[in-house]
Design a protein around this motif. Structure first.
Motif, PDB file in Angstrom:
ATOM      1  N   LEU A  38       0.612  -1.415  -0.248  1.00 30.28           N
ATOM      2  CA  LEU A  38      -0.449  -0.027  -0.057  1.00 30.28           C
ATOM      3  C   LEU A  38       0.472   1.591  -0.174  1.00 30.28           C
ATOM      4  O   LEU A  38       0.703   1.964  -0.858  1.00 30.28           O
ATOM      5  CB  LEU A  38      -0.992   0.189   0.977  1.00 30.28           C
ATOM      6  N   ILE A  39       1.665   1.729   1.085  1.00 27.87           N
ATOM      7  CA  ILE A  39       2.912   2.220   0.819  1.00 27.87           C
ATOM      8  C   ILE A  39       3.623   2.448  -0.301  1.00 27.87           C
ATOM      9  O   ILE A  39       3.287   3.778  -0.806  1.00 27.87           O
ATOM     10  CB  ILE A  39       3.616   1.784   2.036  1.00 27.87           C
ATOM     11  N   ASN A  40       4.130   2.228  -1.604  1.00 31.11           N
ATOM     12  CA  ASN A  40       4.558   1.307  -2.644  1.00 31.11           C
ATOM     13  C   ASN A  40       3.411   2.160  -3.116  1.00 31.11           C
ATOM     14  O   ASN A  40       3.849   3.129  -4.735  1.00 31.11           O
ATOM     15  CB  ASN A  40       5.129  -0.028  -2.635  1.00 31.11           C
ATOM     16  N   MET A  41       2.522   1.619  -3.795  1.00 29.15           N
ATOM     17  CA  MET A  41       1.440   2.543  -4.241  1.00 29.15           C
ATOM     18  C   MET A  41       0.856   3.653  -4.179  1.00 29.15           C
ATOM     19  O   MET A  41       1.141   4.795  -5.576  1.00 29.15           O
ATOM     20  CB  MET A  41      -0.105   1.420  -3.991  1.00 29.15           C
ATOM     21  N   LEU A  42       1.126   4.132  -3.260  1.00 32.83           N
ATOM     22  CA  LEU A  42       0.769   5.486  -2.605  1.00 32.83           C
ATOM     23  C   LEU A  42       1.693   6.512  -3.566  1.00 32.83           C
ATOM     24  O   LEU A  42       1.760   7.798  -3.778  1.00 32.83           O
ATOM     25  CB  LEU A  42      -0.090   5.243  -1.422  1.00 32.83           C
ATOM     26  N   ALA A  43       2.949   5.808  -2.719  1.00 31.81           N
ATOM     27  CA  ALA A  43       4.112   6.365  -3.394  1.00 31.81           C
ATOM     28  C   ALA A  43       4.691   6.123  -4.494  1.00 31.81           C
ATOM     29  O   ALA A  43       5.990   7.415  -5.140  1.00 31.81           O
ATOM     30  CB  ALA A  43       5.578   6.515  -2.407  1.00 31.81           C
ATOM     31  N   ASN A  44       3.929   5.820  -5.769  1.00 32.80           N
ATOM     32  CA  ASN A  44       4.377   5.552  -6.928  1.00 32.80           C
ATOM     33  C   ASN A  44       5.775   4.607  -6.967  1.00 32.80           C
ATOM     34  O   ASN A  44       6.638   4.923  -7.653  1.00 32.80           O
ATOM     35  CB  ASN A  44       4.069   6.385  -8.085  1.00 32.80           C
ATOM     36  N   ASN A  45       6.153   3.830  -5.587  1.00 36.31           N
ATOM     37  CA  ASN A  45       7.650   3.665  -5.912  1.00 36.31           C
ATOM     38  C   ASN A  45       7.516   2.401  -5.197  1.00 36.31           C
ATOM     39  O   ASN A  45       7.623   2.054  -4.211  1.00 36.31           O
ATOM     40  CB  ASN A  45       8.412   4.944  -4.587  1.00 36.31           C
ATOM     41  N   LYS A  46       7.221   1.288  -6.556  1.00 33.78           N
ATOM     42  CA  LYS A  46       7.604  -0.037  -5.663  1.00 33.78           C
ATOM     43  C   LYS A  46       8.010  -1.034  -5.479  1.00 33.78           C
ATOM     44  O   LYS A  46       8.724  -1.861  -4.489  1.00 33.78           O
ATOM     45  CB  LYS A  46       7.468  -0.462  -7.381  1.00 33.78           C
ATOM     46  N   ASN A  47       9.779   0.063  -4.759  1.00 34.23           N
ATOM     47  CA  ASN A  47      10.826  -0.316  -4.224  1.00 34.23           C
ATOM     48  C   ASN A  47      11.038   0.736  -2.883  1.00 34.23           C
ATOM     49  O   ASN A  47      12.030   0.551  -1.958  1.00 34.23           O
ATOM     50  CB  ASN A  47      12.404   0.025  -4.834  1.00 34.23           C
ATOM     51  N   LEU A  48      10.289   1.318  -2.715  1.00 29.97           N
ATOM     52  CA  LEU A  48      10.040   2.090  -1.225  1.00 29.97           C
ATOM     53  C   LEU A  48       9.442   1.737  -0.118  1.00 29.97           C
ATOM     54  O   LEU A  48      10.696   1.605   0.937  1.00 29.97           O
ATOM     55  CB  LEU A  48       9.197   3.433  -1.214  1.00 29.97           C
ATOM     56  N   ALA A  49       9.042   0.591   0.312  1.00 28.60           N
ATOM     57  CA  ALA A  49       8.843  -0.128   1.875  1.00 28.60           C
ATOM     58  C   ALA A  49       9.870  -1.689   0.922  1.00 28.60           C
ATOM     59  O   ALA A  49       8.753  -1.764  -0.391  1.00 28.60           O
ATOM     60  CB  ALA A  49       7.995   0.036   1.876  1.00 28.60           C
TER      61      ALA A  49
END
Length: 202
Positions: A38-49
């Motif tokens: 969910l965090i990665n989806m919100l941030a538009n970054n699949k590698n963030l979390a």
């Protein structure tokens, strides 16, 4: 919408977290609720979390700076992680100290699996939040995994249960990391709260 997300720091101690001069939004849930996705989806970054098939991957308080304006915080999950009782106790103490003392925390997003009947562990956690004045928002995840009526039925049961804890039911969102359901609504809510935070500071 989020344009830039930068990892800042990981901690076990809220006192070492970034300076509380920006509004902060934290994410927490049971260990396999889909928090990192969910965090990665919100941030538009699949590698963030860091996502993992192994529950309990997140073990620290992880801070991300979003658009130079606010902090996103990835907290360790609670529940089914296969770790020792001592480690689990340390996590709980770390999370509770953070939530109780972080003065710039605008909202704690408590993630709930939309496929499951109200779970005792989730209800116990939001009860603790209510008793300690933690500002929570419910986020129902994995809504793509079943029909809308089924999701709505589960949500209604959870909201009914939450009304026995709170004077009025918490705000909630229905989401899916797979198809970005709820993304606009959730980021829109955050943007409104960020604007309010800075207006109050001025």
């Amino acid at each position: 919408m989020i344009k830039k997300a930068t990892f800042l720091i990981s901690n076990t101690d809220y006192k070492k977290c970034p300076n509380p001069d920006k509004p902060e939004f934290a994410f927490i849930g049971r260990s396999n609720v889909g928090k990192s996705s969910l965090i990665n989806m919100l941030a538009n970054n699949k590698n963030l979390a860091k996502t993992s098939g192994r529950p309990g991957k997140t073990q620290l308080i992880n801070h991300f700076l979003i658009d130079e304006k606010w902090y996103m915080v990835d907290l360790p999950g609670y529940g089914f992680a296969k770790v020792s009782k001592n480690i689990k106790s340390d996590w709980e103490n770390m999370i509770r100290a953070y939530l109780s003392n972080r003065e710039n925390l605008v909202a704690l997003f408590v993630l709930i699996d939309s496929r499951l009947e109200p779970q005792k562990i989730d209800l116990e956690f939001i009860t603790w939040c209510g008793e300690n004045g933690i500002p929570i928002v419910l986020v129902f995840t994995k809504a793509d995994k079943q029909s809308l009526p089924k999701t709505q039925s589960v949500v209604a049961k959870f909201i009914k249960a939450s009304k026995t804890i709170f004077e009025e039911a918490p705000l909630y969102f229905i989401t899916s990391a797979e198809n970005a359901k709820g993304k606009e609504e959730l980021t829109g809510f955050i943007e409104e709260q960020v604007d309010e935070f800075y207006q109050e500071k001025n």
